[in-house]
Each structure stands twice: as C-alpha cells, then as structure tokens.
Design a protein around this motif. Structure first.
Motif, PDB file in Angstrom:
ATOM      1  N   THR A  16       0.834  -1.186   0.000  1.00 37.06           N
ATOM      2  CA  THR A  16       0.000   0.000   0.000  1.00 37.06           C
ATOM      3  C   THR A  16       0.876   1.244   0.000  1.00 37.06           C
ATOM      4  OG1 THR A  16      -1.685  -1.170   1.274  1.00 37.06           O
ATOM      5  CG2 THR A  16      -1.808   1.232   1.246  1.00 37.06           C
ATOM      6  N   THR A  18       1.046   5.082   0.820  1.00 36.33           N
ATOM      7  CA  THR A  18       0.234   5.894   1.712  1.00 36.33           C
ATOM      8  C   THR A  18       0.443   7.391   1.546  1.00 36.33           C
ATOM      9  OG1 THR A  18       1.910   5.707   3.445  1.00 36.33           O
ATOM     10  CG2 THR A  18       0.171   4.058   3.427  1.00 36.33           C
ATOM     11  N   ARG A  82       4.666  -0.787   4.619  1.00 36.66           N
ATOM     12  CA  ARG A  82       4.100   0.008   3.539  1.00 36.66           C
ATOM     13  C   ARG A  82       5.185   0.820   2.846  1.00 36.66           C
ATOM     14  NH1 ARG A  82      -1.530   0.885   4.308  1.00 36.66           N
ATOM     15  NH2 ARG A  82      -2.301   0.069   6.285  1.00 36.66           N
TER      16      ARG A  82
END
Length: 213
Positions: A16, A18, A82
């Motif tokens: 992911t 961010t 992440r």
C-alpha cells in the motif's frame, strides 16, 4: 527495520502506498536510529521509516512483501509494512538488543521451518526482546524458498553476493547443503558466482557442494 541500540519479475506486490510520490519526508518528525544498508533509518512510534537509495521497485516490493509474509506466518502482531512515496519504507519496529550467534542460528532454523531463508545471516539483522524472543529486522535479503523461480535478478544477485561473502557463517550446519542448492539456483538468474573469489566460494561450501553433487 533497525534495533534501537544501533545506529524485473517478482512476487506480485500487495504494498500500500500511503503518501503522494511528490510529498517530502520531514525528518524532524522522527527519531534517528542509524544508517541502514540503503540509507538512514528513523523511528516513528511503533514503526521504523527506512530511506531507500538506489533500490529498484522489485527490491522494494520484495522487502516489504517478505516482511509482511514473515509476520503473518510467524503469528506475531505487527503493523503492515508500507511504501511511503517513492523512497521510504514504513515497517514494524522491534525493540531489543543484539542476539548471540547461537540465538541467531536457532532463529534461522525457525525461519527455515516456516519456509524462509536469509542471505545475510548476521547478528545485526536480528534483535532479541525482553522475553528472549529473537526477531529478524531486515528483510531485504530474506526470501521464501517457494519464490526462487519468480525472483528478480537484482535481488538474487544481492542474496548470492552477501551469502558468499559471509552470510553463510551463522547458517546451521544441517541447513548448509540446502542453502548451497538454493544459492546455486539463484545464481542461475544473476551469474554472480563467476565474479566472486574462489576462496570465498570454498569457505561458503559452494565448491565442496559441487564436488559432492
């Protein structure tokens, strides 16, 4: 990840992102821990933020995915690793001190039982917490045996190079034959061994392994 007492083709990414790729990283918001293999490392509460310099997308995805897979398979609680923008990785922080060589060897055996191997098995890539549990904290050269066929060549080259140049030393003797086979399989992707000193290969057990095969 870093302990607090120190300073292509790959598996499909589930990382992911961010922050915006153009967003700047404000170092004043974090506690500087030290310098890692690719850049500085900072603490942000229960996470560390690692700068990555010169790493390919495959290498970044590999480190983050392997970190998440390890914590999932080991059953430990963790925050998801992440990618923050293009050049920073957010990963779980594990507080502790440097383990002994015997503790590292035992942890490498445990990792192997869960399907993981490591190309740079040395004490500063692990920490031992207050309960005596040893945790791997750098996943750049950790890999799953099941992923060897899909590994990008630049990741394979790092693993092979670091293993031959000293990463083999803390691998338990009963695992070295399998490690040798895996290193040879990885080298078929990157052709690193032909560029490494024969003495280093002999010390790593690769030449002796070839003679027995």
């Amino acid at each position: 990840m870093l302990k607090n007492d120190t300073a292509s083709k790959a598996v499909a990414s589930s990382i992911t992102e961010t922050t915006s790729k153009s967003e700047s990283f404000d170092k004043s918001n974090y506690v500087f821990l030290g310098k890692g293999s690719r850049g500085n490392v900072y603490r942000d509460g229960s996470n560390v933020i690692k700068e990555v310099t010169g790493a390919s997308k495959a290498q970044i995805d590999h480190e983050l995915n392997t970190c998440n897979q390890w914590h999932k398979k080991s059953g430990s609680s963790y925050s998801e690793a992440r990618l923050l923008g293009e050049h920073h990785l957010q990963m779980p922080f594990k507080e502790g001190k440097s383990p002994t060589n015997d503790q590292v060897k035992a942890t490498i055996s445990d990792m192997h039982s869960k399907g993981f191997m490591i190309g740079d098995a040395k004490s500063n890539n692990f920490v031992v917490d207050e309960q005596g549990t040893v945790h791997p904290i750098d996943f750049g050269l950790v890999f799953q045996r099941s992923d060897i066929d899909n590994m990008a060549s630049d990741i394979a080259a790092e693993i092979v190079g670091d293993y031959v140049k000293g990463g083999y030393r803390l691998v338990p003797n009963e695992l070295k034959a399998e490690y040798s086979r895996c290193i040879r399989d990885l080298d078929s992707k990157c052709k690193v061994l032909g560029k490494i000193n024969v003495r280093d290969q002999s010390r790593a057990g690769l030449l002796n392994f070839n003679k027995r095969a």
